[in-house]
Enzyme design. Structure first.
Site, mmCIF file in Angstrom:
data_model
loop_
_atom_site.group_PDB
_atom_site.id
_atom_site.type_symbol
_atom_site.label_atom_id
_atom_site.label_comp_id
_atom_site.label_asym_id
_atom_site.label_seq_id
_atom_site.Cartn_x
_atom_site.Cartn_y
_atom_site.Cartn_z
ATOM 1 C CG HIS A 123 -1.895 -1.131 1.258
ATOM 2 N ND1 HIS A 123 -2.591 -1.491 2.394
ATOM 3 C CD2 HIS A 123 -2.264 -2.028 0.289
ATOM 4 C CE1 HIS A 123 -3.347 -2.539 2.136
ATOM 5 N NE2 HIS A 123 -3.155 -2.876 0.866
ATOM 6 C CG ASP A 298 -6.302 -0.658 -3.052
ATOM 7 O OD1 ASP A 298 -6.851 0.031 -3.932
ATOM 8 O OD2 ASP A 298 -5.856 -1.799 -3.248
#
Length: 402
Positions: A123, A298
């Protein structure tokens, strides 16, 4: 005629040397599966069946107690399939490979040792400079599974999770349209004599395709937007039917979003930069009580009004529109998602053992190599380097040098 003994000796040694070389390369490794501590992360990186596969091939798997509980895999099942159950997190972090779903926490990084191999998500858009610099100090090799590719050039983890997220996004939207969730009391889809719901899907990738499949199955009128004609053509072919499709033209998108009951944001970033194709002005024009599910949150999201939410507090209302922006939608169906992840990680771990070490595997497997963002404490991801002004090196050059 008597054979030349020197010739026989030379001829017989050559194949023996090759066999010994192959034998030396294989190595049994220890694999640690820590319990996920990130809130709402219910998946586990290895299921008991893949643990058994690894153990049967000579590897040792250490699973932290209750690591699979949220996905309905209890400790007894792991133990029966050959795993060692660890009551202490420290025991898990003594293994050669640390395998988990969520990115490491700063506290978990403190438990790492030099030469550890870490496989997890990254991420990148949400990481901090402290996180990256601590990994560098630990001199570990870290791989982000969302960047790994398979033999066909696709991102297998992203593809699996996108299939789950795409299908789930429509079911989630259906929940928040109904009266129980204070929605406008509309059934997603339609029945005889009633105009079907309109669903606008932004992105014709895997998530968009599976969202379209599910919405069509429920009887909704589906429109798909993408900036690639090829992606739109492929989606229509895969669905086996004509679906309304359009290139991402702001005015066309705005006009269609006005009438939409549901908007699914499924546009994947190609360079890890945020890309808002649905502006706040477009959201203001939407019908009150309509629903936005931003699957791409995300990576920062593709809707300007999107902001991160969680499974425990998944929605908020802005401009009269319900926003669902949970980054790990697949965690809602943790058992299914865990099987999908495990089917990818199991073979990779076997390949590390067969290659003898991670360096050899990275030289042999370009797809796994794509996932490396740190090699022995050297940052190899230029995007992260530019974010925090940290020098990075090309992984291809590092492989050639070592």
């Amino acid at each position: 005629m008597q054979a030349n003994p020197n010739y026989l000796t030379k001829g017989s040694l050559l194949p023996q040397e090759e066999m010994l070389e192959v034998g030396r390369r294989k190595k049994n490794i220890t694999i640690g599966i820590p319990k996920e501590i990130l809130k709402d992360e219910n998946r586990v990186a290895l299921t008991p069946l893949n643990v058994e596969l690894l153990v049967n091939n000579g590897h040792h798997v250490v699973v932290e107690s209750n690591a699979g509980k949220a996905a309905n895999f209890d400790d007894n099942v792991y133990s029966e399939h050959g795993a060692e159950i660890a009551l202490s997190r420290n025991e898990v972090f003594k293994c050669d490979v640390i395998l988990k779903v969520a990115p490491l926490s700063l506290e978990e990084i403190d438990l790492l040792e030099s030469n550890h191999i870490v496989i997890s998500s990254l991420h990148a858009a949400f990481q901090t400079e402290e996180y990256i610099r601590k990994l560098i100090q630990k001199r570990v090799t870290a791989l982000a599974f969302e960047y790994m590719k398979d033999a066909s050039g696709h991102y297998p983890v992203v593809r699996y999770m996108s299939q789950i997220a795409g299908s789930s996004s429509i079911l989630i939207a259906a929940e928040y349209l109904n009266t129980v969730h204070a929605g406008k009391g509309e059934m997603l889809g339609g029945i005889t004599g009633i105009t079907p719901s309109e669903v606008v899907i932004i992105g014709a990738g895997t998530a968009g395709e599976f969202a379209a499949r599910t919405a069509i199955g429920l009887g909704a009128f589906v429109k798909v937007f993408d900036d690639s004609v090829e992606n739109l053509r492929r989606l229509q072919e895969n669905l086996g039917r004509n679906v309304f499709t359009s290139l991402l033209q702001p005015l066309v998108l705005k006009n269609n979003i006005k009438n939409a009951d549901v908007v699914i944001g499924a546009l994947r970033s190609t360079n890890m930069h945020r890309r808002f194709v649905v502006t706040e002005e477009m959201v203001r024009c939407m019908k009150k009580g309509s629903v936005i599910v931003d699957i791409s949150i995300d990576e920062g999201g593709c809707v300007e009004t999107s902001r991160l939410t969680s499974h425990s507090n998944p929605v908020y209302i802005e401009h009269g529109v319900v926003h669902y922006c949970v980054p790990n939608i697949a965690s809602r169906v943790a058992r299914t998602a865990s099987y999908a992840l495990s089917n990818i990680f199991g073979p990779i771990l076997l390949d590390i053992g067969k290659a003898g070490d991670i360096k050899q595997l990275l030289k042999e497997d370009a797809g796994v190599r794509k996932g490396v963002y740190m090699y022995n404490g050297i940052l190899t991801n230029p995007y992260i380097g530019s974010m925090f002004d940290i020098p990075s090196k090309d992984i291809e050059l590092l492989m050639a040098a070592f």
